[in-house]
Write a protein that holds these residues in place. Structure first.
Motif, PDB file in Angstrom:
ATOM      1  N   GLY A   1       0.824  -1.209   0.000  1.00 54.54           N
ATOM      2  CA  GLY A   1       0.000   0.000   0.000  1.00 54.54           C
ATOM      3  C   GLY A   1       0.854   1.254   0.000  1.00 54.54           C
ATOM      4  O   GLY A   1       2.025   1.225   0.400  1.00 54.54           O
ATOM      5  N   SER A   2       0.259   2.350  -0.452  1.00 57.61           N
ATOM      6  CA  SER A   2       1.074   3.556  -0.614  1.00 57.61           C
ATOM      7  C   SER A   2       1.402   4.231   0.714  1.00 57.61           C
ATOM      8  O   SER A   2       2.452   4.842   0.856  1.00 57.61           O
ATOM      9  CB  SER A   2       0.405   4.535  -1.579  1.00 57.61           C
ATOM     10  OG  SER A   2      -0.965   4.638  -1.332  1.00 57.61           O
ATOM     11  N   LYS A   3       0.515   4.102   1.699  1.00 55.36           N
ATOM     12  CA  LYS A   3       0.838   4.709   2.997  1.00 55.36           C
ATOM     13  C   LYS A   3       2.095   4.066   3.585  1.00 55.36           C
ATOM     14  O   LYS A   3       2.975   4.751   4.100  1.00 55.36           O
ATOM     15  CB  LYS A   3      -0.332   4.526   3.956  1.00 55.36           C
ATOM     16  CG  LYS A   3      -0.232   5.323   5.235  1.00 55.36           C
ATOM     17  CD  LYS A   3      -1.304   4.846   6.202  1.00 55.36           C
ATOM     18  CE  LYS A   3      -1.860   5.976   7.032  1.00 55.36           C
ATOM     19  NZ  LYS A   3      -2.905   5.493   7.950  1.00 55.36           N
ATOM     20  N   CYS A   4       2.152   2.744   3.465  1.00 54.63           N
ATOM     21  CA  CYS A   4       3.311   2.015   4.010  1.00 54.63           C
ATOM     22  C   CYS A   4       4.583   2.429   3.266  1.00 54.63           C
ATOM     23  O   CYS A   4       5.645   2.594   3.877  1.00 54.63           O
ATOM     24  CB  CYS A   4       3.086   0.509   3.888  1.00 54.63           C
ATOM     25  SG  CYS A   4       1.409   0.003   4.242  1.00 54.63           S
TER      26      CYS A   4
ATOM     27  N   TYR B   1      -2.819  15.080   3.046  1.00 55.51           N
ATOM     28  CA  TYR B   1      -2.973  13.769   3.693  1.00 55.51           C
ATOM     29  C   TYR B   1      -1.993  13.721   4.876  1.00 55.51           C
ATOM     30  O   TYR B   1      -0.792  13.981   4.692  1.00 55.51           O
ATOM     31  CB  TYR B   1      -2.662  12.709   2.633  1.00 55.51           C
ATOM     32  CG  TYR B   1      -2.775  11.276   3.049  1.00 55.51           C
ATOM     33  CD1 TYR B   1      -3.891  10.797   3.720  1.00 55.51           C
ATOM     34  CD2 TYR B   1      -1.765  10.373   2.715  1.00 55.51           C
ATOM     35  CE1 TYR B   1      -3.990   9.463   4.071  1.00 55.51           C
ATOM     36  CE2 TYR B   1      -1.857   9.035   3.056  1.00 55.51           C
ATOM     37  CZ  TYR B   1      -2.972   8.590   3.743  1.00 55.51           C
ATOM     38  OH  TYR B   1      -3.066   7.266   4.079  1.00 55.51           O
TER      39      TYR B   1
ATOM     40  N   CYS C   1       0.000  15.557  -4.013  1.00 56.37           N
ATOM     41  CA  CYS C   1      -1.043  14.549  -4.195  1.00 56.37           C
ATOM     42  C   CYS C   1      -2.086  15.064  -5.178  1.00 56.37           C
ATOM     43  O   CYS C   1      -2.668  16.124  -4.969  1.00 56.37           O
ATOM     44  CB  CYS C   1      -1.681  14.275  -2.837  1.00 56.37           C
ATOM     45  SG  CYS C   1      -3.064  13.125  -2.887  1.00 56.37           S
TER      46      CYS C   1
ATOM     47  N   ASN D   1      -6.198  14.549  -1.843  1.00 59.73           N
ATOM     48  CA  ASN D   1      -6.892  14.305  -0.597  1.00 59.73           C
ATOM     49  C   ASN D   1      -6.351  15.353   0.372  1.00 59.73           C
ATOM     50  O   ASN D   1      -5.141  15.375   0.598  1.00 59.73           O
ATOM     51  CB  ASN D   1      -6.571  12.892  -0.079  1.00 59.73           C
ATOM     52  CG  ASN D   1      -7.223  12.613   1.251  1.00 59.73           C
ATOM     53  OD1 ASN D   1      -8.044  13.380   1.721  1.00 59.73           O
ATOM     54  ND2 ASN D   1      -6.837  11.505   1.868  1.00 59.73           N
TER      55      ASN D   1
ATOM     56  N   ASP E   1       1.874  11.411  -5.049  1.00 54.77           N
ATOM     57  CA  ASP E   1       0.895  10.429  -4.565  1.00 54.77           C
ATOM     58  C   ASP E   1      -0.287  10.415  -5.530  1.00 54.77           C
ATOM     59  O   ASP E   1      -1.065  11.371  -5.594  1.00 54.77           O
ATOM     60  CB  ASP E   1       0.464  10.827  -3.148  1.00 54.77           C
ATOM     61  CG  ASP E   1      -0.416   9.775  -2.482  1.00 54.77           C
ATOM     62  OD1 ASP E   1      -1.039   8.976  -3.205  1.00 54.77           O
ATOM     63  OD2 ASP E   1      -0.492   9.782  -1.239  1.00 54.77           O
TER      64      ASP E   1
ATOM     65  N   ALA F   1      -2.719   8.057  -5.575  1.00 57.93           N
ATOM     66  CA  ALA F   1      -3.632   7.013  -5.068  1.00 57.93           C
ATOM     67  C   ALA F   1      -5.042   7.106  -5.662  1.00 57.93           C
ATOM     68  O   ALA F   1      -5.768   6.118  -5.685  1.00 57.93           O
ATOM     69  CB  ALA F   1      -3.693   7.072  -3.543  1.00 57.93           C
ATOM     70  N   TYR F   2      -5.419   8.309  -6.120  1.00 58.40           N
ATOM     71  CA  TYR F   2      -6.790   8.487  -6.650  1.00 58.40           C
ATOM     72  C   TYR F   2      -6.813   8.690  -8.162  1.00 58.40           C
ATOM     73  O   TYR F   2      -7.801   9.181  -8.705  1.00 58.40           O
ATOM     74  CB  TYR F   2      -7.467   9.662  -5.931  1.00 58.40           C
ATOM     75  CG  TYR F   2      -7.606   9.410  -4.449  1.00 58.40           C
ATOM     76  CD1 TYR F   2      -8.649   8.638  -3.963  1.00 58.40           C
ATOM     77  CD2 TYR F   2      -6.661   9.901  -3.547  1.00 58.40           C
ATOM     78  CE1 TYR F   2      -8.757   8.358  -2.610  1.00 58.40           C
ATOM     79  CE2 TYR F   2      -6.765   9.629  -2.192  1.00 58.40           C
ATOM     80  CZ  TYR F   2      -7.813   8.851  -1.732  1.00 58.40           C
ATOM     81  OH  TYR F   2      -7.917   8.567  -0.399  1.00 58.40           O
TER      82      TYR F   2
ATOM     83  N   SER G   1      -5.921   0.320  -3.586  1.00 58.68           N
ATOM     84  CA  SER G   1      -6.886   0.493  -2.490  1.00 58.68           C
ATOM     85  C   SER G   1      -8.170   1.163  -2.950  1.00 58.68           C
ATOM     86  O   SER G   1      -9.265   0.662  -2.712  1.00 58.68           O
ATOM     87  CB  SER G   1      -6.266   1.332  -1.366  1.00 58.68           C
ATOM     88  OG  SER G   1      -5.349   0.569  -0.651  1.00 58.68           O
TER      89      SER G   1
ATOM     90  N   ARG H   1      -4.514  -4.873   0.750  1.00 61.50           N
ATOM     91  CA  ARG H   1      -3.183  -4.266   0.840  1.00 61.50           C
ATOM     92  C   ARG H   1      -2.294  -4.606  -0.363  1.00 61.50           C
ATOM     93  O   ARG H   1      -1.624  -5.637  -0.400  1.00 61.50           O
ATOM     94  CB  ARG H   1      -2.448  -4.652   2.145  1.00 61.50           C
ATOM     95  CG  ARG H   1      -3.226  -4.483   3.420  1.00 61.50           C
ATOM     96  CD  ARG H   1      -3.793  -3.098   3.585  1.00 61.50           C
ATOM     97  NE  ARG H   1      -2.781  -2.075   3.510  1.00 61.50           N
ATOM     98  CZ  ARG H   1      -3.016  -0.845   3.000  1.00 61.50           C
ATOM     99  NH1 ARG H   1      -4.199  -0.515   2.534  1.00 61.50           N
ATOM    100  NH2 ARG H   1      -2.039   0.032   2.955  1.00 61.50           N
TER     101      ARG H   1
ATOM    102  N   TYR I   1     -13.497  12.973  -3.165  1.00 66.16           N
ATOM    103  CA  TYR I   1     -13.640  13.899  -2.040  1.00 66.16           C
ATOM    104  C   TYR I   1     -14.235  15.228  -2.478  1.00 66.16           C
ATOM    105  O   TYR I   1     -13.929  15.731  -3.557  1.00 66.16           O
ATOM    106  CB  TYR I   1     -12.276  14.145  -1.373  1.00 66.16           C
ATOM    107  CG  TYR I   1     -11.704  12.895  -0.779  1.00 66.16           C
ATOM    108  CD1 TYR I   1     -12.398  12.190   0.197  1.00 66.16           C
ATOM    109  CD2 TYR I   1     -10.481  12.399  -1.202  1.00 66.16           C
ATOM    110  CE1 TYR I   1     -11.885  11.013   0.737  1.00 66.16           C
ATOM    111  CE2 TYR I   1      -9.958  11.228  -0.680  1.00 66.16           C
ATOM    112  CZ  TYR I   1     -10.665  10.536   0.294  1.00 66.16           C
ATOM    113  OH  TYR I   1     -10.158   9.370   0.819  1.00 66.16           O
TER     114      TYR I   1
HETATM  115  N1  PLP Z   1      -2.456   8.396  -0.248  1.00 64.96           N
HETATM  116  C1  PLP Z   1      -3.567   9.095  -0.049  1.00 64.96           C
HETATM  117  C2  PLP Z   1      -3.653  10.476  -0.576  1.00 64.96           C
HETATM  118  C3  PLP Z   1      -4.630   8.547   0.663  1.00 64.96           C
HETATM  119  O1  PLP Z   1      -5.727   9.258   0.864  1.00 64.96           O
HETATM  120  C4  PLP Z   1      -4.513   7.231   1.161  1.00 64.96           C
HETATM  121  C5  PLP Z   1      -5.577   6.611   1.940  1.00 64.96           C
HETATM  122  O2  PLP Z   1      -6.544   7.181   2.346  1.00 64.96           O
HETATM  123  C6  PLP Z   1      -3.323   6.560   0.938  1.00 64.96           C
HETATM  124  C7  PLP Z   1      -2.310   7.164   0.227  1.00 64.96           C
HETATM  125  C8  PLP Z   1      -3.096   5.206   1.520  1.00 64.96           C
HETATM  126  O3  PLP Z   1      -3.508   4.223   0.710  1.00 64.96           O
HETATM  127  P1  PLP Z   1      -3.039   2.714   0.834  1.00 64.96           P
HETATM  128  O4  PLP Z   1      -4.263   1.964   1.205  1.00 64.96           O
HETATM  129  O5  PLP Z   1      -2.506   2.388  -0.497  1.00 64.96           O
HETATM  130  O6  PLP Z   1      -1.988   2.620   1.893  1.00 64.96           O
END
Ligand code: PLP
Length: 410
Positions: free
Chosen positions: A103-106, A128, A189, A193, A221, A223-224, A254, A263, A349
């Motif tokens: 996942g990107s947060k990790c 974020y 991002c 977000n 980032d 992610a969206y 995700s 994940r 969002y």
């Molecule tokens: N990046 C952004 C901007 C997010 O909003 C989120 C999750 O809400 C993530 C990354 C994390 O996503 P992941 O589930 O891939 O860890």
């Protein structure tokens, strides 16, 4: 006794979402009959679609037999990395430049470990929370004036060591790039977000130029990105020439395939990207990843493979289309109430403006009056004050019910 990590002590507030969950719990205890609807968090709600789910099942099935069993997957299945390069980057990257993650947060957290405590940070404000909080935990931000000999501990706009780049209605949610200091890590991002704003190609070209001019590295980032419907808007930073010289991109399945609980994500770390000393960022990232990460689940990776074929891509479009329709309904309701908002057209969002109001007060009012949980904008940074984030992740019936409450209990 072991001394507490000073960097953790420097964090000023609890993580935003557990804090919101706590307030929701307290409200529910006081009002047990209230039917609370969550429009607060970015967690997906709809089941994984059939073809992609079959990929996951196939991944699990393979583990049952000696012929197909696999153990550690390290930097990820080669086929998955190839497919990501093909589907998202027109085969611009080799498999050694694409790293599969959980996942990107990790990955953002691991990138912060790689960059260490001696870097300067620039972030969109609001942003974020992980960009800022993770940087504080890694020791790159958050020193108080009393700890600082060099006098650069200006904490007036938030944490020291971080250049907040306000994204407001006045600048159409694109920051003043001239404020970026030399040799910074720039978190950017898009679709954003929390604001839902999406940078144009022209704006991203300016961002890349600013990074090259200042010797900075962008952590982009995306992610969206699968929520972008306007074909003129860039889905990746690498649509901009020379981005591979100054940008890392993080992304995941995700929000597109509903893998928030499965994940699976990836990072692109181009071979061309270098540190000041000339060392390869890609090599350091390989070293960090190999040391503190043992690879994404191989079950999840088979789901990822399915998500990237034609059928899977169609399902992703359907799934993101579902949430975009939720977003449209929320925007319409806010429009009826004459509340100014942006986002929700190419992102899940909606960023609603309540001029002159405290975000947490608006949050409390929405909870008390409508029994709707949202996210206070100030939780995403100083420039988020007076804003509320509405999330389009929810079942359709709940979203409709929330919109009806908003309109009918004016
Ligand atoms: N990046 C952004 C901007 C997010 O909003 C989120 C999750 O809400 C993530 C990354 C994390 O996503 P992941 O589930 O891939 O860890």
């Amino acid at each position: 006794m072991v001394k507490r990590n000073i960097n953790i002590a420097r964090l000023r507030a609890g993580y935003l979402f557990p804090e919101i969950a706590r307030l929701r719990r307290e409200f529910a205890e006081l009002h047990p009959d209230a039917k609370i609807i969550s429009m607060g968090v970015g967690n997906t709600t709809e089941p994984i679609m059939p073809h992609i789910a079959e990929g996951l099942i196939e991944g699990a099935r393979r583990l049952k037999y000696a012929e197909t069993y696999s153990g550690y997957a390290d930097e990820g299945l080669a086929e998955l990395r190839e497919r990501i390069s093909g589907v998202y980057y027109k085969n611009m990257f080799g498999i050694n430049e694409i790293f599969i993650s959980d996942g990107s947060k990790c990955d953002i957290g691991r990138l912060q470990i790689m960059f260490g405590s001696e870097v300067k940070i620039a972030v969109q404000d609001p942003s974020y929370p992980v960009y800022v909080d993770g940087s504080v935990i890694a020791g790159a931000a958050g020193r108080e004036k009393s700890e600082c000999e060099t006098g650069d501990c200006d904490t007036s706009a938030g944490y020291s060591g971080i250049k907040y780049l306000p994204c407001t209605p006045e600048n159409k949610y694109f920051p003043d790039l001239s404020k970026i200091e030399n040799n910074s890590i720039i978190y950017f991002c898009s679709p954003n977000n929390p604001t839902g704003a999406v940078a144009s190609k022209h704006q991203l070209a300016a961002l890349v130029a600013a990074a090259l001019r200042t010797g900075s590295i962008i952590v982009y980032d995306a992610a969206y990105s699968e929520y972008i419907r306007d074909a003129a808007l860039p889905k990746t930073i690498y649509e901009i020439p020379d981005a591979e010289k100054c940008a890392i991109e993080v992304n995941s399945f995700s929000k597109s395939a509903g893998f928030t609980g499965v994940r699976l994500g990836w990072s692109v770390v181009p071979a061309e990207l270098r540190f000041a000393e000339g060392e390869s960022v890609n090599s350091d990232w390989s070293r960090v990843s190999a040391t503190i990460f043992n690879g994404a689940s191989n079950i999840a990776q088979y789901g990822g493979l399915a998500a990237l074929d034609t059928e899977g891509q169609n399902e992703i479009r359907e799934m993101t289309g579902f949430y975009l329709e939720n977003a449209r309904l929320i925007r319409e309701a806010l429009k009826t109430l004459k509340i100014n908002c942006i986002g929700g057209d190419n992102s899940p969002y909606i960023w609603a403006h309540f001029p002159g109001r405290d975000s947490w007060d608006v949050f409390a009012e929405l909870l008390e009056k409508y029994h709707i949980v949202t996210t206070p904008g100030s939780g995403f940074g100083p420039a988020g004050e007076s804003f509320i984030r509405f999330s389009a992740f929810g079942h359709r019936a709940a979203v409709k019910e929330a919109c009806m409450r908003l309109i009918s209990r004016k």
